[in-house]
Design an enzyme around this catalytic site. Structure first.
Site, mmCIF file in Angstrom:
data_model
loop_
_atom_site.group_PDB
_atom_site.id
_atom_site.type_symbol
_atom_site.label_atom_id
_atom_site.label_comp_id
_atom_site.label_asym_id
_atom_site.label_seq_id
_atom_site.Cartn_x
_atom_site.Cartn_y
_atom_site.Cartn_z
ATOM 1 N NE ARG A 55 -25.352 10.827 14.612
ATOM 2 C CZ ARG A 55 -26.249 11.257 15.491
ATOM 3 N NH1 ARG A 55 -26.167 10.891 16.751
ATOM 4 N NH2 ARG A 55 -27.224 12.045 15.115
ATOM 5 C CE1 TYR A 108 -13.481 -4.685 -1.088
ATOM 6 C CE2 TYR A 108 -15.475 -3.618 -0.300
ATOM 7 C CZ TYR A 108 -14.332 -4.341 -0.045
ATOM 8 O OH TYR A 108 -14.034 -4.725 1.235
ATOM 9 C CG ASP A 180 -13.692 2.183 -4.602
ATOM 10 O OD1 ASP A 180 -12.570 2.654 -4.314
ATOM 11 O OD2 ASP A 180 -14.192 1.200 -4.015
ATOM 12 C CE LYS A 205 -8.852 -2.356 1.840
ATOM 13 N NZ LYS A 205 -9.860 -2.372 0.803
#
Ligand SMILES: *Cc1c(COP(=O)(O)O)cnc(C)c1O
Length: 391
Positions: A55, A108, A180, A205
């Site tokens: 983690r 977004y 972004d 993407k």
């Protein structure tokens, strides 16, 4: 060496080290934990930078992070399970209760919901402004503003922000900037170069590039990403799996090649669409008709495969058109090899008069096939193309 050459060699030819027995591709360390030969060794794990628990750090994930930081020109990168994992961690790392965020309008949607709605629970307020209007951004900045959140270009209308000017403004007011950068990828825009503090990407993407993996990344200075690492990454735990990191490293290998192909396909399709009399507007920053094309040329070095167009207000007709496409599959998202189409809306006031927008994602297919597909669907839907008829 040009920036493009540097990026090509970074993604294709970058790991001649002897850590992995000469393996060409990064091995998947699918281990949740790492063990030690002695308690003393374990006690020194942090100091020696040993792996402890996945983690926190995992060698496969770290390899992807190292590459992404180099590509964006940042000191450090950390990966997340999704783009939204990266965005929410980045936003949370900057603001505290009582703070205010200024964010661009066309952001977004889930990011908008996070900042505009969800964060209110924690006493954080946000205002959304037209990102192409610098004075509107400045007017929205108040005493409590701590963050200017950018997305340039946005992913439906492809509106840009002037990055240099936004950073200058933010610094003058002592506030942080996050961008972004998913649309442009590190191949075509490097916002850290303009002084933006934190860059986020959805790796789902273009970077992953094959529609088979989700991920996100935050990139920035050692100091900012280090803080985020100790808090939002470890505590919220939206971490990337090593198997996924290996898939995304594999995708990254061909990113510059794929981007060139997406771009040449998109330019061919956008140019075709612009010749059609029934199309009111084609939106793509690579077209000289784009209202911010000049700025795009200055701060970006390419445009990729996503574009949109408006063709009247008749939603039913557009739906028919979309249903008749055969190459373009109907779906949101983008960045994979397959061309996609979706019907979306440009929000206007009042909302009842929202304008339907068709968004196209140009995959890796032959642009000629895609144009033929569009042509056939337009014709059979009864879009009236006079020029075609007189030919
Ligand atoms: C898809 C996308 C995101 C979110 O990424 P996920 O990996 O789906 O969480 C964020 N920003 C933009 C511009 C996107 O297109």
């Amino acid at each position: 060496m040009s920036e493009r050459q540097r990026q090509h060699s970074l993604v294709t030819h970058d790991e001649h080290d002897d850590r992995h027995y000469g393996a060409v591709h990064v091995p998947v360390y699918d281990s949740s934990l790492f063990t030690f030969p002695s308690v003393a060794k374990m006690d020194r794990a942090d100091i020696e930078g040993s792996y402890i628990y996945s983690r926190g750090n995992n060698p496969t994930v770290n390899e992807l992070e190292r590459k992404l930081a180099l590509l964006e020109g940042g000191e450090r990168a950390r990966c997340f399970a999704t783009g939204m994992g990266a965005i929410s961690a980045a936003v949370l790392s900057v603001v505290r209760a009582g703070d205010h965020i200024v964010c661009v309008n066309q952001v977004y949607r889930p990011a908008r919901k996070l900042m505009g709605n969800y964060m209110r629970r924690f006493g954080v307020e946000a205002d959304f402004v037209d990102g192409s209007d610098l004075s509107a951004i400045e007017a929205a900045i108040g005493m409590k503003t701590k963050l200017l959140y950018l997305e340039s270009p946005s992913s439906l209308l492809f509106e840009l922000q002037n990055l240099k000017a936004c950073v200058e403004l933010a610094r003058r007011h002592g506030i942080r900037t996050i961008i972004d950068n998913t649309w442009a990828t590190p191949c075509y825009q490097n916002p850290l170069k303009y002084g933006v503090d934190i860059v986020v990407h959805s790796l789902t993407k273009y970077i992953g590039g094959h529609s088979d993996a989700m991920g996100g990344v935050v990139i920035g200075s050692e100091q900012l990403i280090g803080e985020l690492d100790r808090n939002e990454l470890i505590l919220l735990g939206s971490v990337m799996q090593p198997q996924i990191a290996a898939l995304i490293v594999r995708g990254l290998r061909t990113l510059p090649l794929r981007m060139e192909r997406h771009q040449s396909g998109a330019i061919a399709v956008a140019t075709y669409l612009e010749t059609l009399p029934f199309i009111a507007r084609v939106r793509y920053p690579g077209l000289s008709s784009h209202p911010q094309h000049q700025l795009a040329e200055e701060q970006m070095s390419g445009y990729g495969g996503l574009l949109s167009f408006e063709a009247g207000l008749d939603r039913e007709k557009l739906i028919k058109f979309i249903d008749r496409l055969t190459y373009f599959r109907i779906g949101f998202s983008w960045g994979g090899y397959e061309s996609l189409v979706s019907l979306q809306e440009r929000i206007v006031d009042p909302p009842a008069s929202n304008v339907p927008i068709v968004r196209l994602y140009i995959g890796l297919e032959e642009p000629e096939d895609l144009i033929r597909d569009l042509k056939a669907a337009f014709q059979s839907t009864g879009f009236n193309d006079e020029r075609e008829r007189s030919e």
